[in-house]
Write an enzyme that holds these catalytic residues in place. Structure first.
Site, PDB file in Angstrom:
ATOM      1  N   GLY A 114      39.542  98.750  27.384  1.00 20.68           N
ATOM      2  CA  GLY A 114      40.764  98.882  26.613  1.00 20.68           C
ATOM      3  C   GLY A 114      41.782  97.805  26.935  1.00 20.68           C
ATOM      4  N   GLY A 122      43.204 103.455  29.619  1.00 15.34           N
ATOM      5  CA  GLY A 122      43.699 102.284  30.343  1.00 15.34           C
ATOM      6  C   GLY A 122      42.699 101.713  31.316  1.00 15.34           C
ATOM      7  N   ALA A 129      27.019  95.299  34.009  1.00 13.43           N
ATOM      8  CA  ALA A 129      25.849  94.488  33.691  1.00 13.43           C
ATOM      9  C   ALA A 129      25.173  93.967  34.948  1.00 13.43           C
ATOM     10  CB  ALA A 129      26.255  93.325  32.785  1.00 13.43           C
ATOM     11  N   HIS A 130      25.975  93.493  35.909  1.00 15.02           N
ATOM     12  CA  HIS A 130      25.371  92.911  37.103  1.00 15.02           C
ATOM     13  C   HIS A 130      24.736  93.961  37.995  1.00 15.02           C
ATOM     14  CE1 HIS A 130      29.760  93.282  37.501  1.00 15.02           C
ATOM     15  NE2 HIS A 130      29.596  93.568  38.771  1.00 15.02           N
ATOM     16  N   GLY A 148      20.583 101.734  28.443  1.00 12.32           N
ATOM     17  CA  GLY A 148      22.010 101.469  28.474  1.00 12.32           C
ATOM     18  C   GLY A 148      22.886 102.632  28.057  1.00 12.32           C
ATOM     19  N   HIS A 159      41.563  72.255  49.625  1.00  7.47           N
ATOM     20  CA  HIS A 159      42.956  72.283  49.195  1.00  7.47           C
ATOM     21  C   HIS A 159      43.167  71.238  48.109  1.00  7.47           C
ATOM     22  CE1 HIS A 159      47.324  72.548  49.438  1.00  7.47           C
ATOM     23  NE2 HIS A 159      47.353  71.220  49.467  1.00  7.47           N
ATOM     24  N   CYS A 173      25.694  94.249  26.277  1.00  6.58           N
ATOM     25  CA  CYS A 173      26.388  93.172  26.994  1.00  6.58           C
ATOM     26  C   CYS A 173      26.431  91.884  26.195  1.00  6.58           C
ATOM     27  CB  CYS A 173      25.722  92.934  28.348  1.00  6.58           C
ATOM     28  SG  CYS A 173      26.464  91.584  29.275  1.00  6.58           S
TER      29      CYS A 173
END
EC number: 1.8.1.4
Length: 467
Positions: A186, A182, A321-322, A145, A445, A42
């Site tokens: 990538g 995809g 990662a999280h 990992g 806003h 990471c």
């Protein structure tokens, strides 16, 4: 022989967070990392460096195509890839050194070398100079990992046929980058080089990109990336990849079974990742793997060997990662006798293209498959004042809610800052909010977050104000 309460093997987001939390909870903790820098994939060759290049290339894209719309007139900008890569390396260096600081601060003992089991309670550290030492440990956490996958007939030469690791350190901007796959990685790296002037062609076996995310996001992202100039060959299975000097030819079959081909000067193989367990000596400790080479764990992330746990990409679930970080904290707190929890349904997924893509909870395809009764609310970013002010008008927010209870079941978005906006959805869903709950909360806003409120209003009875 050094003795520790907890020994963590691997210093990626899962491993280093696990080590820090263990230390905070009073465990004498060791962290083993085979490379000279902490942070794993990471921080070194994944999340952090790719985002650095994504940001640099986005600045270039804006300077070249968007500044004039804001009344900023400059000379034709030039892309300095070497400087972008150097900046990326600086970001990585600062971030990894930050992990070193945290280890020192929390009194975690760091060992540089390959960690492997000698037994369930002994871990050997083999250093680069060939020397080794044994650590005696009460508990061990495997956090090694993953690494890039490839296809059996593709030879990664790391020069013209590359993985994400090499794509982060190219010496030139490709003329034509062909991306096999995809998915998230990538598309992100494809976006980097597309912005810098490369022709980019994505070859995807499935009939859509980001196939695990909600179909509305795939459809919208395809449209946006095509508008940016990216080309797609969907429902196309790669058959061979052959290099001839500085050219690489990909031969494939389309959905009709007909042979098609495409040539580029670089091919990025981005077909997923596989767990990294080589050299761990898991068999010496008696730890079992599943049929996909992942470490088998129970609901407490405990292996079949009671004192050994595993987290992150090396176990089942999304390779994020999280997710690994949450699991690192989970195991540390479990060892301390606490009662932590992880709701895997509420681990968000993000794609850092521009616009960004994010989703959490159930997709509409999943709800249909389950036969669930649901309702849909959506809001186009184009209708938002903040989006028009910044010029980021592509995308939408989509909220799926239970038809009877109105509880939010999934939130899916594509638009500016979606990677940050998804946290609101995660928070709402953690507290089991209804679409009406979100619709009645005040949103500042003008902000991008107002689109979430508008989508919630749409889900509660087509009450969106600005649509």
């Amino acid at each position: 022989m050094s003795q520790f309460d907890v020994t963590v093997i691997g210093s990626g987001p899962g491993g280093y967070v696990a080590a820090l939390r263990c230390a905070q909870l009073g465990f004498k903790t060791a962290l083993i990392e085979k490379y000279s820098t902490l942070g794993g994939t990471c921080l070194n060759v994944g999340c952090i460096p790719s985002k650095a290049l994504l940001d640099s290339s986005e600045h270039f894209e804006n300077a070249k195509h968007n500044f004039a719309n804001h009344g900023i007139i400059i000379n034709e900008p030039q892309a300095d890839l070497a400087r972008m890569v150097a900046r990326k390396n600086e970001v990585v260096d600062q971030t990894t050194k930050g992990i070193n600081f945290l280890m020192d601060k929390n009194k975690v003992t760091v060992f540089e070398g390959l960690g492997s089991f000698e037994s369930a309670t002994q871990v050997k550290v083999t250093k680069n100079d060939g020397s080794s030492e044994i650590l005696e440990t009460k508990y061990a956490i495997v956090a090694t990992g993953s690494k890039p996958s490839t296809l059996p007939f593709i030879t990664i030469d790391k020069e013209r046929i590359i993985t994400s690791t090499e794509a982060l350190n190219l010496k030139e901007i490709p003329k034509h980058l062909v991306v096999i796959g995809g998915g998230v990685i990538g598309l992100e790296l494809g976006s980097v080089y597309l912005r810098l002037g490369s022709q980019v062609t994505v070859v995807e076996y499935m009939d859509k990109i980001i196939p695990t995310m909600d179909g509305a996001l795939s459809k919208e992202l395809t449209k946006v990336l095509k508008k940016q100039g990216m080309k797609f060959m969907l429902s196309t299975g790669v058959q061979s990849v052959e290099r001839n000097g500085d050219s690489v030819k990909i031969t494939a079959k389309d959905k009709k079974g007909e042979e098609v081909s495409v040539e580029g000067d670089y091919v990025l193989v981005s077909v997923g990742r596989k767990p990294y367990t080589e050299g761990l000596g898991l068999e010496k400790a008696g730890v079992e793997l599943d049929e996909r080479g992942r470490v088998k764990v129970n609901d407490h992330l405990q292996t079949n060997v009671a004192n050994i746990y595993a987290i992150g990409d090396v176990v089942k679930g999304a390779m994020l990662a999280h997710k690994a970080e949450e699991e690192g904290v989970f195991v540390a707190e479990t060892l301390a006798g606490q009662k932590p929890h992880i709701n895997y349904n509420l681990i968000p997924g993000v794609v850092y293209t521009w616009p960004e893509v994010a989703g959490v909870g159930k997709t509409e395809e999943q709800l249909k498959e389950e036969g669930a009764a649901y309702k849909v609310g959506s809001f186009p970013m184009r209708a938002l004042g903040r989006s028009r002010a910044s010029g980021d008008v592509d995308g939408l927010i989509k909220i799926l809610a239970d038809e009877k209870t109105d509880e939010v079941l999934g939130v899916h978005m594509i638009g500016a800052r979606a990677a940050d906006l998804i946290a609101e959805a995660v928070t709402a869903m953690e507290f089991r909010a209804s679409a009406e709950d979100i619709s009645r909360m005040s949103h500042a806003h003008p902000t991008y977050a107002e689109a979430i409120k508008e989508a919630a209003l749409d889900a509660t009875g087509k009450r969106a104000i600005h649509m």
